[in-house]
Design an enzyme around this catalytic site. Structure first.
Site, PDB file in Angstrom:
ATOM      1  CG  ASP A  21      -2.071  -1.009   1.149  1.00 30.94           C
ATOM      2  OD1 ASP A  21      -2.155  -1.663  -0.107  1.00 30.94           O
ATOM      3  OD2 ASP A  21      -2.794  -1.115   2.026  1.00 30.94           O
ATOM      4  N   GLY A  47      -3.513  -5.254   0.878  1.00 34.66           N
ATOM      5  CA  GLY A  47      -4.186  -6.398   0.041  1.00 34.66           C
ATOM      6  C   GLY A  47      -5.351  -7.100   0.831  1.00 34.66           C
ATOM      7  CE  LYS A  48     -10.589  -4.494  -1.419  1.00 39.23           C
ATOM      8  NZ  LYS A  48     -10.459  -3.302  -0.561  1.00 39.23           N
ATOM      9  CB  ALA A 213     -18.904   4.719  12.580  1.00 39.57           C
ATOM     10  CG  ASP A 243      -9.214  -5.829   3.835  1.00 40.45           C
ATOM     11  OD1 ASP A 243     -10.518  -6.063   3.067  1.00 40.45           O
ATOM     12  OD2 ASP A 243      -8.511  -5.305   3.633  1.00 40.45           O
ATOM     13  N   GLY A 278      -2.911   2.443   8.453  1.00 43.69           N
ATOM     14  CA  GLY A 278      -2.708   1.564   7.580  1.00 43.69           C
ATOM     15  C   GLY A 278      -3.559   0.357   7.919  1.00 43.69           C
TER      16      GLY A 278
END
Ligand code: RIB
Length: 300
Positions: A21, A47-48, A213, A243, A278
């Protein structure tokens, strides 16, 4: 792979996309043709599929992945991450002379983001990778995937899993149409609200719709059975929250939890994941998720 990861049978298998990422933080979404100065730049694991695999491992699952990465620095970054997290990489193929996947991500001041993915070597993940991993798939409790790996690969693995009585979990992200044959092979789908719209009218066994949320909503055979409210967290960024939800749900199902209990665990894990930068920095351990849930109980 660590010796520990080699010596145990994985209970959660992930058909894993991997991206490095490339994350720039900017004030707000950009308009076409605009140049905006970023506050910061980081290269982070993503990456999922890989994110979900890490989430499941931190929640205590023994995780094995089926992946294809490039023979480059970003590929080596993946292998060292997976080794640190105790993930079984015996079915991670390193593709010579190919680039690893990358995701260019803009994170805005409110924590939301936009992502462009170039899947790189992951595009070459094929049925052959699934066939090589057949023993690991058949011995697992849960197999999970996302729309970041080729659909034919998910289909092949889910067919194998269904025939062996292994639970299948699909995060249908990024949004794309799913063939009825694949939907029929999914025990649980974990779309966000926009991805869920693409499933309208399809015959889905169980759906846990993540609502950011606001929490999540659980449907079984088309009927809403439960909604779970979200947690009020200090959001740093929401990269990988979906994820984390999928990985934590898979880990809980592999522990034998019923779907509702698994969704409660996943809801807490995803909430904690948005508190760091991240995709993986703030992904919680099972103990951290449980502590969040216990604090709620105490404050009632
Ligand atoms: O869901 C977040 C992930 O989407 C990022 O890590 C990025 O790599 C993209 O796959």
């Amino acid at each position: 792979m660590t010796d520990k990861a080699c010596s145990v049978t994985p209970d959660v298998i992930c058909l894993a996309s991997w991206n490095a990422d490339l994350v720039s933080r900017v004030a707000r979404p950009m308009v076409r043709g605009e140049t905006l100065m970023a506050h910061s730049f980081d290269i982070q694991p993503g990456g999922k599929g890989s994110n979900a695999a890490v989430a499941a491992a931190r929640q205590g699952a023994q995780v094995g992945l089926i992946a294809r990465i490039g023979d480059d620095d970003f590929g080596r970054m993946a292998l060292s991450l997976w080794q640190r997290e105790g993930i079984d990489t015996r079915h991670a193929e390193v593709a010579a002379n190919e680039r690893s996947g990358v995701a260019q991500i803009l994170v805005y001041d409110d924590g939301d983001n936009s992502i462009a993915v170039a899947v790189g070597a992951g595009a070459g993940l094929g049925k052959v990778n699934v066939d090589k991993a057949c023993e690991m798939i058949r011995a697992a409790k849960v197999v999970m995937s996302s729309n970041e790996v080729p659909q034919a690969v998910t289909l092949a693995a889910f067919k194998m899993a269904r025939a062996a009585g292994v639970t299948t979990v699909l995060n249908p992200a990024p949004a794309m149409d799913l063939p009825d044959e694949l939907v029929a092979l999914c025990d649980v789908l974990t779309p966000n609200e926009s991805e869920a719209k693409l499933l309208f009218g399809k015959s889905v066994r169980a759906l846990v719709v993540t609502q950011g949320a606001a929490g999540c909503a659980i449907y079984q055979n088309g009927t809403l059975v439960q909604t779970l409210t979200g947690w009020a967290m200090q959001v740093v960024d929401t990269i990988g929250a979906g994820d984390t939800f999928t990985g934590a749900l898979a880990a809980a199902l592999a522990r034998g939890e019923l779907l509702l209990d698994a969704a409660i665990s996943a809801n807490a894990a995803a909430a904690l994941s948005v508190t760091g930068r991240g995709a993986i920095a703030a992904m919680p351990t099972l103990a951290q998720s449980q502590a969040l849930m216990q604090n709620l109980t105490k404050s009632k």
